[in-house]
Motif scaffolding. Structure first.
Motif, PDB file in Angstrom:
ATOM      1  N   GLU A 126      11.181  34.252   7.581  1.00  0.00           N
ATOM      2  CA  GLU A 126      11.342  32.898   7.046  1.00  0.00           C
ATOM      3  C   GLU A 126      11.850  31.946   8.126  1.00  0.00           C
ATOM      4  O   GLU A 126      11.429  30.789   8.189  1.00  0.00           O
ATOM      5  CB  GLU A 126      12.279  32.903   5.842  1.00  0.00           C
ATOM      6  N   LEU A 127      12.757  32.430   8.961  1.00  0.00           N
ATOM      7  CA  LEU A 127      13.251  31.599  10.067  1.00  0.00           C
ATOM      8  C   LEU A 127      12.140  31.282  11.061  1.00  0.00           C
ATOM      9  O   LEU A 127      12.039  30.153  11.546  1.00  0.00           O
ATOM     10  CB  LEU A 127      14.402  32.305  10.788  1.00  0.00           C
ATOM     11  N   ARG A 128      11.318  32.259  11.362  1.00  0.00           N
ATOM     12  CA  ARG A 128      10.188  32.000  12.267  1.00  0.00           C
ATOM     13  C   ARG A 128       9.233  30.983  11.662  1.00  0.00           C
ATOM     14  O   ARG A 128       8.708  30.122  12.361  1.00  0.00           O
ATOM     15  CB  ARG A 128       9.480  33.298  12.609  1.00  0.00           C
ATOM     16  N   SER A 129       9.000  31.089  10.365  1.00  0.00           N
ATOM     17  CA  SER A 129       8.151  30.112   9.679  1.00  0.00           C
ATOM     18  C   SER A 129       8.779  28.721   9.739  1.00  0.00           C
ATOM     19  O   SER A 129       8.088  27.724   9.985  1.00  0.00           O
ATOM     20  CB  SER A 129       7.949  30.536   8.216  1.00  0.00           C
ATOM     21  N   ALA A 130      10.092  28.662   9.541  1.00  0.00           N
ATOM     22  CA  ALA A 130      10.795  27.375   9.632  1.00  0.00           C
ATOM     23  C   ALA A 130      10.689  26.810  11.043  1.00  0.00           C
ATOM     24  O   ALA A 130      10.507  25.598  11.217  1.00  0.00           O
ATOM     25  CB  ALA A 130      12.266  27.546   9.229  1.00  0.00           C
ATOM     26  N   GLU A 131      10.782  27.669  12.062  1.00  0.00           N
ATOM     27  CA  GLU A 131      10.653  27.219  13.447  1.00  0.00           C
ATOM     28  C   GLU A 131       9.274  26.595  13.692  1.00  0.00           C
ATOM     29  O   GLU A 131       9.151  25.569  14.360  1.00  0.00           O
ATOM     30  CB  GLU A 131      10.867  28.382  14.428  1.00  0.00           C
ATOM     31  N   ASP A 132       8.237  27.217  13.135  1.00  0.00           N
ATOM     32  CA  ASP A 132       6.891  26.666  13.278  1.00  0.00           C
ATOM     33  C   ASP A 132       6.784  25.302  12.609  1.00  0.00           C
ATOM     34  O   ASP A 132       6.169  24.374  13.142  1.00  0.00           O
ATOM     35  CB  ASP A 132       5.853  27.621  12.676  1.00  0.00           C
ATOM     36  N   LYS A 133       7.372  25.177  11.432  1.00  0.00           N
ATOM     37  CA  LYS A 133       7.337  23.900  10.713  1.00  0.00           C
ATOM     38  C   LYS A 133       8.131  22.829  11.448  1.00  0.00           C
ATOM     39  O   LYS A 133       7.736  21.664  11.471  1.00  0.00           O
ATOM     40  CB  LYS A 133       7.860  24.080   9.291  1.00  0.00           C
ATOM     41  N   ILE A 134       9.227  23.220  12.059  1.00  0.00           N
ATOM     42  CA  ILE A 134      10.025  22.271  12.856  1.00  0.00           C
ATOM     43  C   ILE A 134       9.214  21.794  14.052  1.00  0.00           C
ATOM     44  O   ILE A 134       9.198  20.604  14.367  1.00  0.00           O
ATOM     45  CB  ILE A 134      11.363  22.916  13.296  1.00  0.00           C
ATOM     46  N   ALA A 135       8.539  22.717  14.704  1.00  0.00           N
ATOM     47  CA  ALA A 135       7.722  22.338  15.871  1.00  0.00           C
ATOM     48  C   ALA A 135       6.629  21.362  15.460  1.00  0.00           C
ATOM     49  O   ALA A 135       6.382  20.369  16.157  1.00  0.00           O
ATOM     50  CB  ALA A 135       7.111  23.580  16.514  1.00  0.00           C
TER      51      ALA A 135
END
Length: 188
Positions: A126-135
């Motif tokens: 979920e954190l990796r997914s959030a990182e992608d969305k932030i980018a």
């Protein structure tokens, strides 16, 4: 003849007024787009910040002696969620948080039991997914800022901006850590 000149002057004045209003409204639209895109970054960052305590707690049970890593992540998160930071300071706080999260993710590699833990793996995904969305949100925001700056600096936007009270420039949201994380390949 005077009527024709008056009509021409009236058309020029109306056209000029329409031009000013249209240009001003474009600047307002672009400014609002930068604000809305910043709000999207903020939403994604808050989601990221909410996931971090779950990740830390999940890892703490497997690697209790890694206290320094947990404290560093908690401190970096605290700085990142503190209010009143400008775009540049917020980017720096998020970069520091990303760096400490990297250390926490590395724990998952060092402790096979932790890596196998479903809760830890789910939160990490979920954190990796959030990182992608932030980018993506950061890219959209920076694009909106660039469009806004271009409109402010080019004609007729620069003239209308001065007449309308000079809309302020926005800061780009740049993640300095990304350039440092790039893998360098060297051939002997």
């Amino acid at each position: 003849m005077g009527v024709i000149v008056g009509a021409i002057v009236a058309v020029v004045v109306v056209a000029g007024g329409w031009w000013v209003v249209r240009t001003y409204n474009r600047l307002v639209r672009l400014r609002n787009q930068t604000q809305a895109s910043w709000a999207q970054i903020d939403v994604q960052l808050k989601r990221r910040h909410e996931l971090i305590p779950n990740l830390v707690e999940g890892a703490r049970g497997y690697a209790a002696h890694e206290r320094g890593t947990f404290e560093a992540v908690t401190a970096a998160r605290g700085k990142a969620v503190s209010g009143g930071l400008g775009v540049t300071d917020r980017a720096a706080a998020e970069d520091a948080l990303t760096a400490t999260l990297g250390r926490l993710f590395a724990l998952g590699e060092s402790y096979p039991e932790l890596k196998a833990d479903q809760h830890f793996s789910t939160v990490q995904a979920e954190l990796r997914s959030a990182e992608d969305k932030i980018a993506y949100a950061r890219q959209f925001y920076n694009s909106a800022v660039q469009s806004y700056h271009t409109a402010l600096e080019s004609f007729p936007g620069n003239v209308v901006a001065r007449l309308g009270g000079a809309h302020g420039r926005r800061e780009y949201f740049e993640a300095a850590g990304e350039a440092q994380d790039a893998v360098q390949v060297r051939f002997a």
